[in-house]
Scaffold this active site. Sequence first.
Site, PDB file in Angstrom:
ATOM      1  N   ASP A 274      -5.326   8.226   9.701  1.00 38.38           N
ATOM      2  CA  ASP A 274      -5.473   7.505  10.959  1.00 38.38           C
ATOM      3  C   ASP A 274      -5.326   8.436  12.155  1.00 38.38           C
ATOM      4  O   ASP A 274      -4.527   9.375  12.141  1.00 38.38           O
ATOM      5  CB  ASP A 274      -4.411   6.401  11.068  1.00 38.38           C
ATOM      6  CG  ASP A 274      -4.780   5.178  10.251  1.00 38.38           C
ATOM      7  OD1 ASP A 274      -5.983   4.931  10.072  1.00 38.38           O
ATOM      8  OD2 ASP A 274      -3.865   4.471   9.803  1.00 38.38           O
TER       9      ASP A 274
ATOM     10  N   ASP B 142       4.070   0.271  12.171  1.00 42.36           N
ATOM     11  CA  ASP B 142       2.865  -0.432  11.718  1.00 42.36           C
ATOM     12  C   ASP B 142       2.835  -1.899  12.132  1.00 42.36           C
ATOM     13  O   ASP B 142       1.785  -2.550  12.018  1.00 42.36           O
ATOM     14  CB  ASP B 142       2.727  -0.324  10.197  1.00 42.36           C
ATOM     15  CG  ASP B 142       2.249   1.047   9.754  1.00 42.36           C
ATOM     16  OD1 ASP B 142       1.688   1.778  10.586  1.00 42.36           O
ATOM     17  OD2 ASP B 142       2.430   1.395   8.576  1.00 42.36           O
TER      18      ASP B 142
ATOM     19  N   VAL C  18       7.778   6.636  17.030  1.00 42.97           N
ATOM     20  CA  VAL C  18       7.490   7.228  15.717  1.00 42.97           C
ATOM     21  C   VAL C  18       6.270   8.142  15.775  1.00 42.97           C
ATOM     22  O   VAL C  18       6.306   9.279  15.301  1.00 42.97           O
ATOM     23  CB  VAL C  18       7.304   6.126  14.660  1.00 42.97           C
ATOM     24  CG1 VAL C  18       6.962   6.732  13.299  1.00 42.97           C
ATOM     25  CG2 VAL C  18       8.574   5.281  14.561  1.00 42.97           C
TER      26      VAL C  18
ATOM     27  N   ARG D 249      -3.437  10.880   3.975  1.00 46.68           N
ATOM     28  CA  ARG D 249      -2.456  11.957   3.897  1.00 46.68           C
ATOM     29  C   ARG D 249      -1.725  12.012   2.553  1.00 46.68           C
ATOM     30  O   ARG D 249      -0.787  12.788   2.383  1.00 46.68           O
ATOM     31  CB  ARG D 249      -1.445  11.794   5.039  1.00 46.68           C
ATOM     32  CG  ARG D 249      -2.106  11.873   6.404  1.00 46.68           C
ATOM     33  CD  ARG D 249      -1.156  11.511   7.523  1.00 46.68           C
ATOM     34  NE  ARG D 249      -0.062  12.454   7.660  1.00 46.68           N
ATOM     35  CZ  ARG D 249      -0.136  13.615   8.316  1.00 46.68           C
ATOM     36  NH1 ARG D 249      -1.276  13.981   8.888  1.00 46.68           N
ATOM     37  NH2 ARG D 249       0.906  14.408   8.417  1.00 46.68           N
TER      38      ARG D 249
ATOM     39  N   LYS E 202       0.832  -1.207   0.000  1.00 36.37           N
ATOM     40  CA  LYS E 202       0.000   0.000   0.000  1.00 36.37           C
ATOM     41  C   LYS E 202       0.863   1.252   0.000  1.00 36.37           C
ATOM     42  O   LYS E 202       0.623   2.202  -0.756  1.00 36.37           O
ATOM     43  CB  LYS E 202      -0.906   0.006   1.237  1.00 36.37           C
ATOM     44  CG  LYS E 202      -1.689   1.300   1.431  1.00 36.37           C
ATOM     45  CD  LYS E 202      -2.530   1.275   2.686  1.00 36.37           C
ATOM     46  CE  LYS E 202      -1.780   1.734   3.920  1.00 36.37           C
ATOM     47  NZ  LYS E 202      -1.615   3.208   3.973  1.00 36.37           N
TER      48      LYS E 202
END
EC number: 2.5.1.7
Length: 442
Positions: free
Chosen positions: A119, A309, A331, A94, A22
Amino acid sequence: MPGIKVFGGTVLQGSVRVSGAKNATTKLLVASLLSDKRTILKNVPNIEDVQQTVDLCRALGAIVDWDKQAQVIDIHTPRILLSKVPPQFSCVNRIPILLLGALLRRCPYGIFVPILGGDAIGPRTLHFHLEGLKKLGAEIIVSDEGYWAAAPDGLIGAHITLPYPSVGATENLILASVGAQGRTIIKNAALEVEIIDLIVFLQKAGVEITTDNDKTIEIFGCQDFYSVEHSIIPDKIEAASFGMAAVVSQGRVFVEHARHEHMIPFLKALRSIGGGFSVQENGIEFFYDKPLKGGVLLETDVHPGFITDWQQPFAVLLSQAEGCSVIHETVHENRLGYLSGLAKMGAHCDLFHECLSAKSCRYSTGNHPHSAVIHGPTPLQATHLVIPDLRAGFAYVMAALIAEGGVSKIENTKMLDRGYTDWLGNLERLGAKILTEKTRCV
């Protein structure tokens, strides 16, 4: 799909094919707007974020043919038709902010991007993006409505040192530098595998661009572009997600096309708690090998560290591992809020504002709960959950698959559609029992 019911006590077995990344696909679609040449992308994932980016490109003037069955997108943009991004695209993710860098060459008199969505994992400031663009000669205006950038005299190559190796800022500055005159050097740049994929794509398009081991990227402005055919790398986040689901359910799943070299920090962390995996020629098999052992420090970082992630699904593993484990999120400052959902299921999670690590991070002086202690193993109980963001969503589904006490109701599953191709079908083929609101119980 507003909601699902997940039956607990599931052992996942079988195989799943990982999709294209993605976080590479969406950026390559934006990069295709740099010129009017044709781009063919292969191994394109059929997910909502890609659909939104395709729709955005079409709104700007791109001609797009997407063969979803063949996983191929053919795109070219003869002219940029809009200099103002429609607001419906900025409220979803974004990606539109990258248009500031990508389109200044073709729209030097101004690009406007409305305030961004995405998110709910923290503000994710755009300061690094905007300051870098200014160093290249862009005029920037920030308002309550959004971001405006222009370069009526053109962009000029510059030396830029990022205060933090931000992925988004690195991508934006690479795209802008392609349209600048002369040489640009970006120091302390992010070098995630998706950024390397972007660099490979740009090299195919005729851009002179190189990287060094010290997080430095050198780009020479390009005026003559080539048509490009490019196959997108596999999604390392999707691969790890299904790997973790296999281990936490005490099952065995082969993840086809998972690349070992893209997942080394994750595989190291998985092995450190006793998770099993076998690297094979065309993928990685994940399996439950023995009771999981906690007592580990999981610290997220930019490449080549453990990426953020992976953190949320890994927390579900830690809830089932014996001992006290620590998560230090460095992060994003607000990425541990999802732990309230796991706590509702019975997980023992404590949040802290301090850096629970020998290394202090950039949030050490802020009022952000960015560390957590997880005590395990703890049986999880079926409950009602609402997904707050994409990766937390998969973590909740993992937790529901192993929950005791019946059926978990999970809402806002559209978040999962943003980043996982046919996630429901894949889980069902692995043995998960999941009912949607349209599914009738027999």
